[in-house]
Design a protein around this motif. Structure first.
Motif, PDB file in Angstrom:
ATOM      1  N   VAL A 162      19.028   5.640 -44.059  1.00 38.40           N
ATOM      2  CA  VAL A 162      19.611   4.851 -42.733  1.00 38.40           C
ATOM      3  C   VAL A 162      18.661   4.741 -41.726  1.00 38.40           C
ATOM      4  CG1 VAL A 162      21.715   5.139 -41.411  1.00 38.40           C
ATOM      5  CG2 VAL A 162      21.599   6.205 -43.605  1.00 38.40           C
ATOM      6  N   HIS A 163      18.888   3.600 -41.429  1.00 40.42           N
ATOM      7  CA  HIS A 163      18.066   3.031 -40.127  1.00 40.42           C
ATOM      8  C   HIS A 163      18.954   2.658 -39.166  1.00 40.42           C
ATOM      9  CE1 HIS A 163      14.607   2.914 -42.551  1.00 40.42           C
ATOM     10  NE2 HIS A 163      15.247   2.352 -43.436  1.00 40.42           N
ATOM     11  N   PHE A 164      18.820   3.172 -37.607  1.00 37.13           N
ATOM     12  CA  PHE A 164      19.885   3.108 -36.728  1.00 37.13           C
ATOM     13  C   PHE A 164      19.329   1.916 -35.657  1.00 37.13           C
ATOM     14  CE2 PHE A 164      20.985   7.371 -38.288  1.00 37.13           C
ATOM     15  CZ  PHE A 164      22.333   6.942 -38.511  1.00 37.13           C
ATOM     16  N   LEU A 165      20.493   1.295 -35.328  1.00 38.18           N
ATOM     17  CA  LEU A 165      19.877   0.033 -34.433  1.00 38.18           C
ATOM     18  C   LEU A 165      20.544   0.234 -32.955  1.00 38.18           C
ATOM     19  CD1 LEU A 165      20.965  -2.888 -36.888  1.00 38.18           C
ATOM     20  CD2 LEU A 165      18.877  -1.884 -36.615  1.00 38.18           C
ATOM     21  N   HIS A 166      20.024  -0.446 -32.004  1.00 31.70           N
ATOM     22  CA  HIS A 166      20.686  -0.475 -30.755  1.00 31.70           C
ATOM     23  C   HIS A 166      21.795  -1.398 -30.941  1.00 31.70           C
ATOM     24  CE1 HIS A 166      17.623   1.642 -29.040  1.00 31.70           C
ATOM     25  NE2 HIS A 166      16.490   0.764 -29.563  1.00 31.70           N
ATOM     26  N   VAL A 196      11.036  -5.330 -40.222  1.00 31.72           N
ATOM     27  CA  VAL A 196       9.567  -5.718 -40.747  1.00 31.72           C
ATOM     28  C   VAL A 196       8.665  -4.327 -40.683  1.00 31.72           C
ATOM     29  CG1 VAL A 196       9.823  -8.111 -40.596  1.00 31.72           C
ATOM     30  CG2 VAL A 196       8.711  -6.436 -38.714  1.00 31.72           C
ATOM     31  N   THR A 197       9.314  -3.222 -40.187  1.00 25.18           N
ATOM     32  CA  THR A 197       8.581  -2.030 -40.041  1.00 25.18           C
ATOM     33  C   THR A 197       9.185  -0.729 -40.905  1.00 25.18           C
ATOM     34  OG1 THR A 197       9.807  -1.371 -37.929  1.00 25.18           O
ATOM     35  CG2 THR A 197       7.669  -2.586 -37.837  1.00 25.18           C
ATOM     36  N   ALA A 198      10.490  -0.626 -40.760  1.00 30.65           N
ATOM     37  CA  ALA A 198      11.021   0.808 -40.854  1.00 30.65           C
ATOM     38  C   ALA A 198      11.582   0.787 -42.575  1.00 30.65           C
ATOM     39  CB  ALA A 198      12.089   1.037 -40.065  1.00 30.65           C
TER      40      ALA A 198
END
Length: 425
Positions: A162-166, A196-198
């Motif tokens: 999981v990657h969390f966003l603003h 493009v990074t995480a």
């Protein structure tokens, strides 16, 4: 009451929260009010955590449930045809706006979100999910993974990547003072950077609440999720809208919260208010996504005949009485009134909301979050005869969501109680 509280503590887990220094037992309800075991009446501005959506003792719901019970069939399971399930699914599919939609019923929002995550990861053949900071999607293993509020996470173990966003955190210093357009642009730039990074390869989906429930009714500015979707759709990333709290017209400005952003998602999850107290949840999704699973599936209690009777009657009531319009009208009375009173109330850090979904942030003199004031506010409103809820990242936000049947007179009464409680802090 002290005896019941002692018995509760002896057999229920310590982490099962109870409101108030002296918790109450609700024993009766009529309209938009409830009565506790001592006989005290309360105007209900929390509705069983947004679940008693059209109030208490509603004849249409009661009669529908009693008719079903009178047949002697309170359960059969989804291995048989269920007329009420089909009828409700037809209504939800039509209202969703999702092309060729199909519906799967569960018992709760947690189960619904688990199902949506399964559909997305299966379709995209990846475990990567995007979610929002400060989010809450349930208490199960998978839904805790996409929850971004430390108070509601017991561990960091996860079946998902999981990657969390603003998007709902404008209180942070780097975003403070931005216009909606500037904030949306900054969040989209961050999303592109995450992609493009995480992440490593394909992402399955984004899951987002149009208005964050446990997060204290924090919300992205209208249009943010449309801007997100434009970026995500370029890579085929699916959009899951968690409508467990924002569905069925509660925001006043749209029947489903995501529609305020001009987005038709690939899936929507729902629960809470649809059954007006009876257990029902589910997913409405594109037919190709719903049909893709290769393994056999069913839901023992999903689509239960009694719950379906209650849900069909509740949804019909919402539509027949145009409760979305009522939410807009009565919500404006309260939100406008709170914003008018806020400048003379130093404890108020922010007032926000849409329709009958609104919140007040309570702060110390230096502007820092004050969970202590929130706890005191709860005791004040209890004393004054109004039920409210708590939330927010720091436990300092009062969140309220009365039944959609709230009258203008009750809205003004509730507003008066809230302002008085704030003055007493």
């Amino acid at each position: 009451m002290s005896d019941l509280l002692a018995r509760h503590r002896a057999v229920m887990p310590n982490w099962l929260a109870l409101y108030y220094n002296e918790p109450i037992e609700i024993v009766g309800g009529k309209g938009n009010r409830v009565v506790d075991a001592s006989g005290k009446s309360y105007l209900d501005f929390f509705a069983g955590i947004l679940t008693n959506m059209i109030g208490y003792d509603v004849a249409e719901v009661r009669d529908a449930v009693e008719r079903q019970i009178a047949t002697g069939v309170v359960h059969t399971s989804t291995v048989y045809l269920l007329r009420g399930q089909v009828e409700l699914a037809e209504k939800i599919a039509r209202l969703s706006g999702i092309p060729d939609a199909k519906v799967f019923f569960t018992n709760s929002g947690t189960e619904a979100n688990e199902t949506a995550l399964l559909l997305a990861t299966y379709a995209r053949k990846t475990d990567q999910i995007l979610a929002m900071r400060q989010s809450y999607h349930g208490r199960s293993f998978g839904t805790v993974a996409v929850t971004s509020n430390r108070s509601w996470k017991n561990n960091s173990l996860s079946p998902l990547n999981v990657h969390f966003l603003h998007g709902a955190d404008r209180h942070l210093s780097q975003f403070r003072g931005m216009t909606d357009e500037q904030y949306i642009a900054a969040c989209v730039e961050d999303l592109k950077h995450v992609l493009v990074t995480a992440v490593g390869g394909d992402v399955a989906a984004i899951i987002a609440e149009p208005i964050q429930g446990v997060g204290g009714f924090t919300m992205a500015p209208d249009g943010l999720f449309r801007a997100y979707q434009e970026v995500l759709s370029e890579q085929g990333i699916l959009f899951i809208s968690d409508e467990v709290q924002t569905g069925w017209g509660r925001t006043g400005s749209a029947f489903f919260g995501i529609q305020n952003h001009g987005v038709t998602p690939d899936m929507m999850t729902f629960a809470k208010g649809l059954g007006n107290g009876f257990a029902v949840g589910g997913v409405v999704a594109r037919g190709d996504l719903m049909d893709q699973l290769h393994a056999v599936g069913l839901a023992t209690f999903g689509g239960n005949p009694v719950s379906m009777a209650a849900a069909n009657a509740t949804l019909d009531y919402v539509l027949d009485h145009d409760l979305q319009a009522n939410a807009a009208k009565t919500g404006a009375i309260i939100i406008d009134g709170l914003r008018e009173a806020a400048p003379r109330l130093p404890v108020v850090g922010d007032v926000r909301g849409k329709g009958l979904m609104f919140a007040v942030e309570l702060v110390n003199p230096d502007g820092t979050p004050s969970p202590e004031l929130a706890a005191k506010f709860m005791e004040e409103t209890k004393k004054l005869g109004l039920l409210a809820g708590k939330g927010g990242l720091y436990g300092h936000t009062i969140r309220m969501a009365p039944p959609l049947t709230l009258t203008e007179e009750e809205a003004r009464e509730g507003l008066g109680i809230i302002v008085t409680a704030l003055e007493n802090l």
